[in-house]
Write a protein that holds these residues in place. Sequence first.
Motif, mmCIF file in Angstrom:
data_model
loop_
_atom_site.group_PDB
_atom_site.id
_atom_site.type_symbol
_atom_site.label_atom_id
_atom_site.label_comp_id
_atom_site.label_asym_id
_atom_site.label_seq_id
_atom_site.Cartn_x
_atom_site.Cartn_y
_atom_site.Cartn_z
ATOM 1 N N LYS A 14 0.832 -1.207 0.000
ATOM 2 C CA LYS A 14 0.000 0.000 0.000
ATOM 3 C C LYS A 14 0.864 1.254 0.000
ATOM 4 O O LYS A 14 0.551 2.239 -0.677
ATOM 5 N N LEU A 15 1.956 1.223 0.770
ATOM 6 C CA LEU A 15 2.841 2.385 0.804
ATOM 7 C C LEU A 15 3.480 2.615 -0.561
ATOM 8 O O LEU A 15 3.609 3.762 -1.013
ATOM 9 N N LEU A 16 3.884 1.526 -1.228
ATOM 10 C CA LEU A 16 4.454 1.673 -2.567
ATOM 11 C C LEU A 16 3.417 2.223 -3.542
ATOM 12 O O LEU A 16 3.740 3.041 -4.414
ATOM 13 N N GLU A 17 2.186 1.761 -3.411
ATOM 14 C CA GLU A 17 1.122 2.290 -4.265
ATOM 15 C C GLU A 17 0.959 3.785 -4.060
ATOM 16 O O GLU A 17 0.809 4.546 -5.027
ATOM 17 N N ILE A 18 0.991 4.218 -2.812
ATOM 18 C CA ILE A 18 0.853 5.645 -2.507
ATOM 19 C C ILE A 18 2.016 6.429 -3.098
ATOM 20 O O ILE A 18 1.838 7.509 -3.688
ATOM 21 N N ILE A 19 3.248 5.877 -2.972
ATOM 22 C CA ILE A 19 4.433 6.550 -3.506
ATOM 23 C C ILE A 19 4.320 6.717 -5.019
ATOM 24 O O ILE A 19 4.574 7.795 -5.571
ATOM 25 N N TYR A 20 3.924 5.637 -5.698
ATOM 26 C CA TYR A 20 3.785 5.709 -7.160
ATOM 27 C C TYR A 20 2.657 6.656 -7.567
ATOM 28 O O TYR A 20 2.763 7.362 -8.581
ATOM 29 N N MET A 21 1.592 6.676 -6.793
ATOM 30 C CA MET A 21 0.494 7.592 -7.108
ATOM 31 C C MET A 21 0.942 9.043 -6.972
ATOM 32 O O MET A 21 0.606 9.883 -7.800
ATOM 33 N N ILE A 22 1.719 9.323 -5.933
ATOM 34 C CA ILE A 22 2.237 10.688 -5.756
ATOM 35 C C ILE A 22 3.146 11.058 -6.920
ATOM 36 O O ILE A 22 3.063 12.168 -7.477
ATOM 37 N N MET A 23 4.036 10.127 -7.298
ATOM 38 C CA MET A 23 4.911 10.378 -8.455
ATOM 39 C C MET A 23 4.087 10.632 -9.715
ATOM 40 O O MET A 23 4.407 11.516 -10.514
ATOM 41 N N VAL A 56 0.060 6.268 -16.160
ATOM 42 C CA VAL A 56 0.568 4.908 -15.941
ATOM 43 C C VAL A 56 0.984 4.716 -14.482
ATOM 44 O O VAL A 56 0.665 3.701 -13.854
ATOM 45 N N LEU A 57 1.705 5.695 -13.939
ATOM 46 C CA LEU A 57 2.167 5.578 -12.558
ATOM 47 C C LEU A 57 1.009 5.620 -11.558
ATOM 48 O O LEU A 57 1.014 4.907 -10.553
ATOM 49 N N THR A 58 0.025 6.467 -11.831
ATOM 50 C CA THR A 58 -1.064 6.659 -10.875
ATOM 51 C C THR A 58 -2.111 5.561 -10.954
ATOM 52 O O THR A 58 -2.560 5.031 -9.929
ATOM 53 N N PHE A 59 -2.490 5.211 -12.175
ATOM 54 C CA PHE A 59 -3.616 4.283 -12.341
ATOM 55 C C PHE A 59 -3.229 2.978 -13.040
ATOM 56 O O PHE A 59 -4.103 2.158 -13.340
ATOM 57 N N GLY A 60 -1.936 2.776 -13.280
ATOM 58 C CA GLY A 60 -1.501 1.620 -14.052
ATOM 59 C C GLY A 60 -1.922 0.279 -13.495
ATOM 60 O O GLY A 60 -2.230 -0.653 -14.252
#
Length: 314
Positions: A14-23, A56-60
């Motif tokens: 979940k933390l990685l998902e949040i990081i990628y979504m922020i990016m 791609v990063l946010t919703f991939g």
Amino acid sequence: MSFFTNPEVLLGEKLLEIIYMIMGLISIYTGIKNARDKENPTPIGTAVFWCSLGLVLTFGRWIPPMINGVLVIIMTLPAIFKKVSKGKDSAPSAEVTRKMADKVGMKIFIPALSMGICAILFALFTTLGALVGVGVGVGVSIIILMVLARENKPHVFLDDAERMLSTVGPLSMLPMLLASLGAIFTAAGVGEVISNMVATVIPKGNVNVGIIVFAIGMMLFTMIMGNAFAAITVMTVGIGGPFVLAYGADPVLIGMVALTCGYCGTLCTPMAANFNIVPVAMLEMKDRFGVIKNQALLAVVFLIFQIGYMILFK
């Protein structure tokens, strides 16, 4: 995996998902800002690149693979045709920079140190890994910077992130693409092909020759791949395993030092954008290969030392 069976793993995901979504959101913001920037010579191409990457990063992880693939192809087109540019430079003035430097002083190193500490703590005391630790450390450093100076509002960090992405441009994607390429090479059996080729050169059972070829191969393949982590998988399957480890060499020592041999290749290749091209862009150096030229000799010296170390302590 169920939250009740392994909550720490789920938390890391979940933390990685949040990081990628922020990016991803920062990338989309970069695209929108450049699309509206009248000083950007190629606003449409720049917006298409950054917004496609952001999607791609946010919703991939929720978008069908086919759509993700189409977005990646769309993303590459402006970069290929050199339609990704930097717009208006919104960097703070020299006066503002000096004022903030006088105000914060040496405490500016505290946020940077916090990222390293978080990475170490997460790597040693959790199963989440150092990457998650770095992401958390960035959040911690932002909070510290906001405490150190009230001028550091959220938009300051957003604008700084946009300015850095715009300065580096499409090269910011190279490390991720090269890491993916390493996984593709491994799955395609490139390591086995290399193993068969090397078998005709290395005398069977000669560990020292195997170490030399393994080390040089790591350096050269890293120069091609631009990423030692991508190279070591292929090189270990092709050379390290059958010609070094199979004859009793210490896998821990060989694995660690072979990876640093790959780093010698990192110092010598423009493919390692985050090490060699990004500094050129950030420092606005006239010589595109200036960083590499100053590192090449040291890389060779390091490689020779590491080969000797592996032979002596294998």
